[in-house]
Design a protein around this motif. Structure first.
Motif, PDB file in Angstrom:
ATOM      1  N   ASP A 138      65.853  64.167  19.440  1.00 11.92           N
ATOM      2  CA  ASP A 138      66.699  64.556  20.557  1.00 11.92           C
ATOM      3  C   ASP A 138      68.052  63.850  20.409  1.00 11.92           C
ATOM      4  O   ASP A 138      68.111  62.705  19.957  1.00 11.92           O
ATOM      5  CB  ASP A 138      66.040  64.149  21.871  1.00 11.92           C
ATOM      6  CG  ASP A 138      66.783  64.678  23.075  1.00 11.92           C
ATOM      7  OD1 ASP A 138      67.725  64.000  23.515  1.00 11.92           O
ATOM      8  OD2 ASP A 138      66.421  65.763  23.579  1.00 11.92           O
ATOM      9  N   PRO A 139      69.167  64.517  20.784  1.00 15.56           N
ATOM     10  CA  PRO A 139      70.475  63.844  20.676  1.00 15.56           C
ATOM     11  C   PRO A 139      70.513  62.492  21.376  1.00 15.56           C
ATOM     12  O   PRO A 139      71.203  61.569  20.922  1.00 15.56           O
ATOM     13  CB  PRO A 139      71.432  64.848  21.329  1.00 15.56           C
ATOM     14  CG  PRO A 139      70.805  66.175  21.070  1.00 15.56           C
ATOM     15  CD  PRO A 139      69.325  65.933  21.177  1.00 15.56           C
ATOM     16  N   ALA A 140      69.758  62.351  22.479  1.00 10.98           N
ATOM     17  CA  ALA A 140      69.732  61.084  23.204  1.00 10.98           C
ATOM     18  C   ALA A 140      69.027  59.985  22.409  1.00 10.98           C
ATOM     19  O   ALA A 140      69.154  58.799  22.742  1.00 10.98           O
ATOM     20  CB  ALA A 140      69.042  61.266  24.552  1.00 10.98           C
ATOM     21  N   GLN A 153      87.781  69.083  15.316  1.00 10.83           N
ATOM     22  CA  GLN A 153      88.204  69.408  13.957  1.00 10.83           C
ATOM     23  C   GLN A 153      87.254  70.413  13.315  1.00 10.83           C
ATOM     24  O   GLN A 153      87.686  71.292  12.560  1.00 10.83           O
ATOM     25  CB  GLN A 153      88.270  68.138  13.112  1.00 10.83           C
ATOM     26  CG  GLN A 153      88.718  68.387  11.666  1.00 10.83           C
ATOM     27  CD  GLN A 153      88.809  67.112  10.869  1.00 10.83           C
ATOM     28  OE1 GLN A 153      88.161  66.118  11.199  1.00 10.83           O
ATOM     29  NE2 GLN A 153      89.605  67.112   9.823  1.00 10.83           N
ATOM     30  N   HIS A 154      85.958  70.291  13.633  1.00 11.13           N
ATOM     31  CA  HIS A 154      84.970  71.187  13.034  1.00 11.13           C
ATOM     32  C   HIS A 154      84.673  72.401  13.909  1.00 11.13           C
ATOM     33  O   HIS A 154      83.989  73.329  13.481  1.00 11.13           O
ATOM     34  CB  HIS A 154      83.676  70.409  12.765  1.00 11.13           C
ATOM     35  CG  HIS A 154      83.868  69.256  11.836  1.00 11.13           C
ATOM     36  ND1 HIS A 154      83.928  67.940  12.270  1.00 11.13           N
ATOM     37  CD2 HIS A 154      84.053  69.209  10.488  1.00 11.13           C
ATOM     38  CE1 HIS A 154      84.123  67.149  11.231  1.00 11.13           C
ATOM     39  NE2 HIS A 154      84.194  67.890  10.144  1.00 11.13           N
ATOM     40  N   GLN A 155      85.174  72.377  15.155  1.00  8.40           N
ATOM     41  CA  GLN A 155      84.953  73.521  16.049  1.00  8.40           C
ATOM     42  C   GLN A 155      86.255  73.879  16.751  1.00  8.40           C
ATOM     43  O   GLN A 155      86.318  73.983  17.969  1.00  8.40           O
ATOM     44  CB  GLN A 155      83.869  73.186  17.078  1.00  8.40           C
ATOM     45  CG  GLN A 155      82.508  72.906  16.467  1.00  8.40           C
ATOM     46  CD  GLN A 155      81.391  73.101  17.459  1.00  8.40           C
ATOM     47  OE1 GLN A 155      81.315  74.119  18.148  1.00  8.40           O
ATOM     48  NE2 GLN A 155      80.502  72.127  17.544  1.00  8.40           N
ATOM     49  N   ILE A 156      87.304  74.026  15.976  1.00  9.77           N
ATOM     50  CA  ILE A 156      88.637  74.211  16.524  1.00  9.77           C
ATOM     51  C   ILE A 156      88.757  75.500  17.342  1.00  9.77           C
ATOM     52  O   ILE A 156      89.614  75.627  18.219  1.00  9.77           O
ATOM     53  CB  ILE A 156      89.684  74.186  15.388  1.00  9.77           C
ATOM     54  CG1 ILE A 156      91.076  73.905  15.951  1.00  9.77           C
ATOM     55  CG2 ILE A 156      89.640  75.477  14.581  1.00  9.77           C
ATOM     56  CD1 ILE A 156      91.247  72.524  16.521  1.00  9.77           C
ATOM     57  N   ALA A 157      87.877  76.467  17.075  1.00  9.08           N
ATOM     58  CA  ALA A 157      87.961  77.747  17.781  1.00  9.08           C
ATOM     59  C   ALA A 157      86.918  77.876  18.882  1.00  9.08           C
ATOM     60  O   ALA A 157      86.650  78.982  19.357  1.00  9.08           O
ATOM     61  CB  ALA A 157      87.810  78.900  16.786  1.00  9.08           C
ATOM     62  N   ILE A 211      82.956  66.741  21.496  1.00  8.75           N
ATOM     63  CA  ILE A 211      82.508  67.710  22.492  1.00  8.75           C
ATOM     64  C   ILE A 211      81.223  67.215  23.133  1.00  8.75           C
ATOM     65  O   ILE A 211      80.213  67.032  22.458  1.00  8.75           O
ATOM     66  CB  ILE A 211      82.285  69.091  21.841  1.00  8.75           C
ATOM     67  CG1 ILE A 211      83.578  69.564  21.162  1.00  8.75           C
ATOM     68  CG2 ILE A 211      81.819  70.099  22.890  1.00  8.75           C
ATOM     69  CD1 ILE A 211      83.379  70.744  20.239  1.00  8.75           C
ATOM     70  N   ARG A 212      81.269  66.992  24.435  1.00  6.50           N
ATOM     71  CA  ARG A 212      80.096  66.581  25.195  1.00  6.50           C
ATOM     72  C   ARG A 212      79.791  67.683  26.207  1.00  6.50           C
ATOM     73  O   ARG A 212      80.609  68.004  27.046  1.00  6.50           O
ATOM     74  CB  ARG A 212      80.326  65.252  25.911  1.00  6.50           C
ATOM     75  CG  ARG A 212      79.119  64.791  26.735  1.00  6.50           C
ATOM     76  CD  ARG A 212      79.524  63.672  27.680  1.00  6.50           C
ATOM     77  NE  ARG A 212      79.708  62.399  26.979  1.00  6.50           N
ATOM     78  CZ  ARG A 212      80.488  61.414  27.449  1.00  6.50           C
ATOM     79  NH1 ARG A 212      81.166  61.584  28.563  1.00  6.50           N
ATOM     80  NH2 ARG A 212      80.589  60.280  26.780  1.00  6.50           N
ATOM     81  N   GLY A 213      78.612  68.264  26.125  1.00  6.54           N
ATOM     82  CA  GLY A 213      78.281  69.364  27.032  1.00  6.54           C
ATOM     83  C   GLY A 213      79.100  70.598  26.709  1.00  6.54           C
ATOM     84  O   GLY A 213      79.421  70.874  25.546  1.00  6.54           O
ATOM     85  N   GLU A 214      79.491  71.336  27.739  1.00  7.33           N
ATOM     86  CA  GLU A 214      80.201  72.596  27.525  1.00  7.33           C
ATOM     87  C   GLU A 214      81.703  72.471  27.730  1.00  7.33           C
ATOM     88  O   GLU A 214      82.481  73.072  27.002  1.00  7.33           O
ATOM     89  CB  GLU A 214      79.646  73.676  28.462  1.00  7.33           C
ATOM     90  CG  GLU A 214      78.187  74.030  28.191  1.00  7.33           C
ATOM     91  CD  GLU A 214      77.699  75.121  29.123  1.00  7.33           C
ATOM     92  OE1 GLU A 214      78.481  75.560  29.982  1.00  7.33           O
ATOM     93  OE2 GLU A 214      76.531  75.527  28.988  1.00  7.33           O
ATOM     94  N   ALA A 245      76.269  65.877  19.127  1.00 12.73           N
ATOM     95  CA  ALA A 245      75.685  66.914  18.273  1.00 12.73           C
ATOM     96  C   ALA A 245      76.661  68.052  18.034  1.00 12.73           C
ATOM     97  O   ALA A 245      76.607  68.724  16.996  1.00 12.73           O
ATOM     98  CB  ALA A 245      74.406  67.442  18.919  1.00 12.73           C
ATOM     99  N   GLY A 246      77.570  68.289  18.986  1.00  7.32           N
ATOM    100  CA  GLY A 246      78.561  69.352  18.829  1.00  7.32           C
ATOM    101  C   GLY A 246      79.697  68.995  17.906  1.00  7.32           C
ATOM    102  O   GLY A 246      80.534  69.851  17.606  1.00  7.32           O
ATOM    103  N   GLY A 247      79.739  67.748  17.452  1.00  8.64           N
ATOM    104  CA  GLY A 247      80.784  67.336  16.532  1.00  8.64           C
ATOM    105  C   GLY A 247      82.130  67.158  17.212  1.00  8.64           C
ATOM    106  O   GLY A 247      82.227  66.989  18.428  1.00  8.64           O
ATOM    107  N   SER A 248      83.181  67.225  16.424  1.00  7.55           N
ATOM    108  CA  SER A 248      84.540  67.067  16.927  1.00  7.55           C
ATOM    109  C   SER A 248      85.263  68.405  16.941  1.00  7.55           C
ATOM    110  O   SER A 248      84.804  69.398  16.362  1.00  7.55           O
ATOM    111  CB  SER A 248      85.324  66.077  16.062  1.00  7.55           C
ATOM    112  OG  SER A 248      85.603  66.658  14.790  1.00  7.55           O
TER     113      SER A 248
END
Length: 228
Positions: A77-79, A151-155, A195-198, A146-149
């Motif tokens: 789990d991410p936690a 930089q890796h999810q710029i869109a 990115i934390r949550g949505e 877990a969602g990364g930064s």
């Protein structure tokens, strides 16, 4: 543990830092390396699972065996994870009290480690949670995203105007609170925004933060600061 993590094959045990178990590398910067690590609680659980597996095999207890195998092998789990940052400072250096004098690079790395601990230990909203640290061993563990930064999810917010504005507001509030207390990050860029949550963005990497109360900048002469 003050040595850099290594990754062995066969039966060699993984590296641990005060119970935090190294899983894999996540990245490398100029003065530090970052690794994915398991929490001490999750490590202990997996060790108990292995003991239960051995006992169940000896006693032919299939239900216990199945549960223990599932618990051991399930995704973490991410936690239960963290991000370990190990600073590239020789373990022989006594944090500024060694002889001969420290090199500019070692002085810089030590000060950046101190800055990270100083800021993150304040448990401020919008910053990564500090889970563990050892100044004497040159490392810290922060929460794992877990969602990364960005930089890796710029869109990630493309076509989502309201969500993008909410996320941007979260980082603006964080920066405003820092500035109000005399803290200047100096390196805000997609690679340092997580990115934390949505809809919440978290500002990380406070190695070159400027502390107005100290009046010193932990960068070298002519060193470029911040993104171009």
């Amino acid at each position: 543990m003050s040595k850099q993590p290594r990754f062995y094959g066969g039966d060699m045990p993984p590296m641990k830092y005060d119970g935090w178990e190294v899983v894999k590398p996540l990245g490398r910067g100029g003065q530090s390396e970052v690794f994915l690590v398991r929490s001490p609680d999750r490590v202990a659980q997996r060790e108990n699972n292995l003991s239960a597996i051995r006992t169940a095999l000896d006693e032919d207890r299939r239900a216990i065996l199945a549960d223990a195998i599932w618990s051991y092998g399930r995704p973490d789990d991410p936690a239960e994870l963290g991000a370990l940052k190990v600073f590239n400072v020789s373990p022989e250096i006594d944090l500024g009290f060694s002889s001969p004098p420290l090199s500019p690079e070692d002085q810089q790395a030590i000060q950046r480690l101190k800055n990270e601990i100083h800021v993150l230990s304040q448990d401020r909203p919008g910053l990564p949670r500090l889970l563990a640290s050892r100044l004497d061993q040159r490392w810290i563990v922060t929460e794992y995203f877990a969602g990364g930064s960005l930089q890796h999810q710029i869109a990630i917010f493309r076509g989502k105007r309201i969500e993008a504005l909410r996320a941007f507001r979260s980082i603006v509030d964080t920066v405003a609170a820092l500035h109000a207390d005399g803290l200047v990050h100096r390196d805000i860029k997609p690679a340092n925004v997580f990115i934390r949550g949505e809809n919440e963005l978290v500002l990380g990497d406070f190695g070159i933060v400027f502390l107005a109360t100290e009046g010193e900048r932990v960068t070298q002469l002519n060193e470029r600061v911040g993104p171009r």
